[in-house]
Every structure is written in structure tokens, then in C-alpha cells.
Enzyme design. Structure first.
Site, PDB file in Angstrom:
ATOM      1  N   GLY A   1      -0.257  -2.318   5.849  1.00  0.00           N
ATOM      2  CA  GLY A   1      -0.204  -3.572   6.600  1.00  0.00           C
ATOM      3  C   GLY A   1      -1.575  -4.190   6.743  1.00  0.00           C
TER       4      GLY A   1
ATOM      5  N   ARG B   1     -13.550  -8.007  -0.852  1.00  0.00           N
ATOM      6  CA  ARG B   1     -12.936  -7.648   0.439  1.00  0.00           C
ATOM      7  C   ARG B   1     -12.326  -6.246   0.333  1.00  0.00           C
ATOM      8  NH1 ARG B   1      -7.584  -5.877   2.017  1.00  0.00           N
ATOM      9  NH2 ARG B   1      -7.216  -6.520   4.156  1.00  0.00           N
TER      10      ARG B   1
ATOM     11  N   GLY C   1      -5.045  -4.826   7.125  1.00  0.00           N
ATOM     12  CA  GLY C   1      -6.175  -3.907   7.139  1.00  0.00           C
ATOM     13  C   GLY C   1      -7.204  -4.230   8.202  1.00  0.00           C
TER      14      GLY C   1
ATOM     15  N   THR D   1       0.881  -1.168   0.000  1.00  0.00           N
ATOM     16  CA  THR D   1       0.000   0.000   0.000  1.00  0.00           C
ATOM     17  C   THR D   1       0.906   1.202   0.000  1.00  0.00           C
ATOM     18  OG1 THR D   1      -1.696  -1.111   1.301  1.00  0.00           O
ATOM     19  CG2 THR D   1      -1.681   1.277   1.439  1.00  0.00           C
TER      20      THR D   1
HETATM   21  N1  ASP Z   1      -3.632  -2.282   4.227  1.00  0.00           N
HETATM   22  C1  ASP Z   1      -3.866  -2.978   2.995  1.00  0.00           C
HETATM   23  C2  ASP Z   1      -5.120  -3.777   3.112  1.00  0.00           C
HETATM   24  O1  ASP Z   1      -5.354  -4.384   4.139  1.00  0.00           O
HETATM   25  C3  ASP Z   1      -2.777  -3.898   2.564  1.00  0.00           C
HETATM   26  C4  ASP Z   1      -1.365  -3.494   2.823  1.00  0.00           C
HETATM   27  O2  ASP Z   1      -1.074  -2.436   3.293  1.00  0.00           O
HETATM   28  O3  ASP Z   1      -0.478  -4.265   2.537  1.00  0.00           O
HETATM   29  O4  ASP Z   1      -5.819  -3.874   2.143  1.00  0.00           O
END
Ligand code: ASP
Length: 339
Positions: A251, A227, A253, A199
């Protein structure tokens, strides 16, 4: 199931350790990392994959652009990059092999917010989120409705799956189970079983003290279709308060939604915590919530005084900062360490 790894984690920062509850079996180690600050008039920070974004955003600010223009266009550059597999074009797809994108934007001076979730076929969800903010009386559009809105504003549909992402998805699908009909080719080395996350979060403050932020993602790789994670959720993946500061996340979510992370970070800053301490305090909430087995999560924050910082649950995350003189990549402070 217990917490199979908890005995091997180290809680870093004795100050943190003293107030984290429910962590039987986790060793504590004094830790502090002072983050040098170079207060200037302009500041942009981002997650570790955002070096091009902070450079572009800073160029926009230096040319007299707004913080909103800066973070949106900085992040759009990364969304366009086919090599960045967690964002925009070339982002890893859902379990059906379709790329679904989430993004949010907040403008401090107006207090306005916009977001899109599970948006297909449009490579720059951040620009669509901005239009939701500026050209509707709503905050959050998802799925087919978000796509129709983007098309109404002249965006063009395109296949966002690159050959590289398709190959990674196909390998994941073929190796998923030996009880379904998908079979991996002979002599192909299995890929790592992990499902990468990625992200970008980008935050900026200008000479007037105006603040804006953006978070954009293709979400958890091979996710269930439909999702939506934390990134497009105002208060979780992003929050801006022009009087206090801004925060965003990358990270897991689901963990972040449950602690309303970005809003919590901003509230801790409002109470006087530094950006770094505010990020750590919010991560403690995740540890408390999950007891022995928290998934990984990172926060990024800056405040009205142009102090900034980032923290991650497990050691190893980086972030980028540009203070007008140069862009740097730094290690985020961490709460726990897998040994
Ligand atoms: N935060 C994002 C999500 O959960 C994924 C990520 O940051 O890696 O979709």
C-alpha cells in the site's frame, strides 16, 4: 483542503474507535472478524497476490529448506510473472517509462537484513537483496550501486518493461495533461485515472520456530524516478524478530514509512497483541497521523505461536496463508470503509 470523504467512512471495530483520536465526522460500527487459526508446524502467509508464492515457499519448507530460501524463492516466482504488474518483470514503470524495483529481506535466525532500492534491469530484486545481506557488510544498496553489485554477482541486465506495461505507461503519459506535447490517439477510451500500487510481502515460520520475510515491489506506478517507498526499508515494509514474529506491508509507502509500520506491528505483538490486533493498532497510527484522509495501507503478520492475520485501512484487501495442508485466500480485516 478538508477531508472530503471523511463523513462517508465507517470506522470498523468499536474497540478501535474508542482510542482513535482526531476522527470527527467518522461513524463507528462494531466489527469483529475472527480469523480461524490452524496452528501447525509450518506456516507461510503473503499479500493477496502471493498464492503461488506461498505454495512454492511451503514446498521448499516441506523439502527441508530454510524459511529464508522459502520466502526468497516464493517471491522470485511472482517477480518472474509478466502478468503481475506490481512486482519484478512486467511491473509498471516510473514516470519516464523505466522499471525501478525495491526489495527487502530479513532472516530471523541470524537477525540479518538486506535491501535494494530503485534497482533497474534486474528482474529478481529479492535475490539481490539476499546477496546484499549475505555478501556485504551493509544492509541497503540503491540505484547504480545496487545494479553494479548485482552484475558483479552474475545477474544479467534485461528490459523489464513488457509490451502491456509499456502501453499502460504510454496511455498514462498521453492522458496526463492537455498542456504538454503528448496526445492520446483518437477514439481511445481514457483509462482510469488511478495509479495502481502492487507489492508482495511473504512471511514464513518453520518447525524450529525460525522466521524469515521478504517484501518486493515495482512501487507506485509512474512514480518520480528515484522515488523509493516503504518496501525496501527495514522496519517499514518488513520486520522480523525471531523471538516474536514478523510483519510486512503493501500500500501507500509514504504513510507506512512515517509510522515505521512493520516494526510497530512486531512491537505490538511483543506486548501481547495478536497479529491481527497488532496490524490494526498500527493502522490506527496512520489514521491518527493523517486525521481525516489516510491513504490505503495493509499489514500482514505472524507470531512465534504460528498465529497470523492481516489488516487493511480500507475494506477490500486479501491475503494468502498456507499451513501445510492447503493454501487459502482470506479477506483482511479492515478499519475504515468507503461508502
Ligand atoms: N508499498 C509500495 C510502495 O509504496 C507500493 C504498493 O504496495 O502498492 O512503493
Amino acid at each position: 483542503m478538508g477531508a472530503p470523504f471523511s463523513r462517508r467512512w465507517f470506522l470498523l471495530s468499536s474497540a478501535m474507535a474508542s482510542s482513535v483520536s482526531g476522527l470527527a465526522g467518522i461513524d463507528t460500527v462494531a466489527h469483529s472478524q475472527s480469523v480461524p487459526q490452524r496452528p501447525g508446524n509450518l506456516l507461510v502467509i503473503s499479500s493477496g497476490n502471493g498464492i503461488k508464492a506461498v505454495e512454492k515457499a511451503m514446498a521448499i519448507l516441506e523439502a527441508g529448506g530454510s524459511t529464508l530460501d522459502a520466502v526468497v524463492e516464493g517471491v522470485a516466482l511472482v517477480e518472474d510473472d509478466p502478468e503481475e504488474d506490481g512486482v519484478g518483470y512486467g511491473g509498471l514503470p516510473n514516470a519516464d517509462g523505466e522499471v525501478e524495483l525495491d526489495a527487502s529481506v530479513m532472516s530471523g535466525p541470524t537477525g540479518a537484513a538486506g535491501a535494494v532500492g530503485a534497482l533497474k534491469y534486474i528482474r529478481n530484486p529479492v535475490r539481490v537483496a539476499r546477496l546484499v545481506m549475505e555478501r556485504t557488510s551493509r544492509v541497503f544498496l540503491v540505484g547504480e550501486g545496487a545494479l553494479r553489485f548485482a552484475l558483479a554477482h552474475g545477474f544479467h541486465k534485461e528490459d523489464l518493461l513488457t509490451e502491456k506495461s509499456r502501453q499502460r505507461w504510454l496511455q498514462w503519459k498521453e492522458e496526463l495533461s492537455d498542456k504538454d506535447d503528448w496526445v492520446a490517439p483518437p477514439n481511445k477510451a481514457p483509462q482510469k485515472p488511478e495509479r495502481p500500487q502492487g507489492t508482495i510481502n511473504c512471511l514464513a515460520i518453520d518447525a524450529q520456530g525460525d522466521i524469515s520475510g521478504v517484501t518486493s515491489t515495482s512501487g507506485l506506478a509512474f512514480k518520480m524516478p528515484g522515488r523509493v517507498g516503504d518496501s525496501p526499508i527495514i522496519g517499514a515494509g518488513l520486520y522480523v524478530d525471531n523471538r516474536v514474529g514478523a510483519a510486512g506491508s503493501t500500500g501507500n509507502g509514504e504513510a507506512n514509512i512515517k509510522v515505521v509500520g512493520a516494526h510497530s506491528v512486531v512491537e505490538f505483538m511483543r506486548q501481547g497483541r495478536s497479529p491481527e490486533q497488532a496490524c490494526l493498532e498500527t493502522l490506527k497510527r496512520v489514521v491518527d497521523l493523517y486525521r481525516g484522509t489516510p491513504p490505503n495501507l495493509s499489514f500482514y503478520a505472524l507470531n512465534k505461536s504460528r498465529e497470523f492475520g492481516a489488516a487493511t485501512l480500507f475494506k477490500g484487501a486479501k491475503y494468502c496463508a498456507h499451513d501445510g495442508s492447503r493454501a487459502v485466500v482470506r479477506e483482511s480485516v479492515w478499519l475504515l470503509e468507503k461508502k
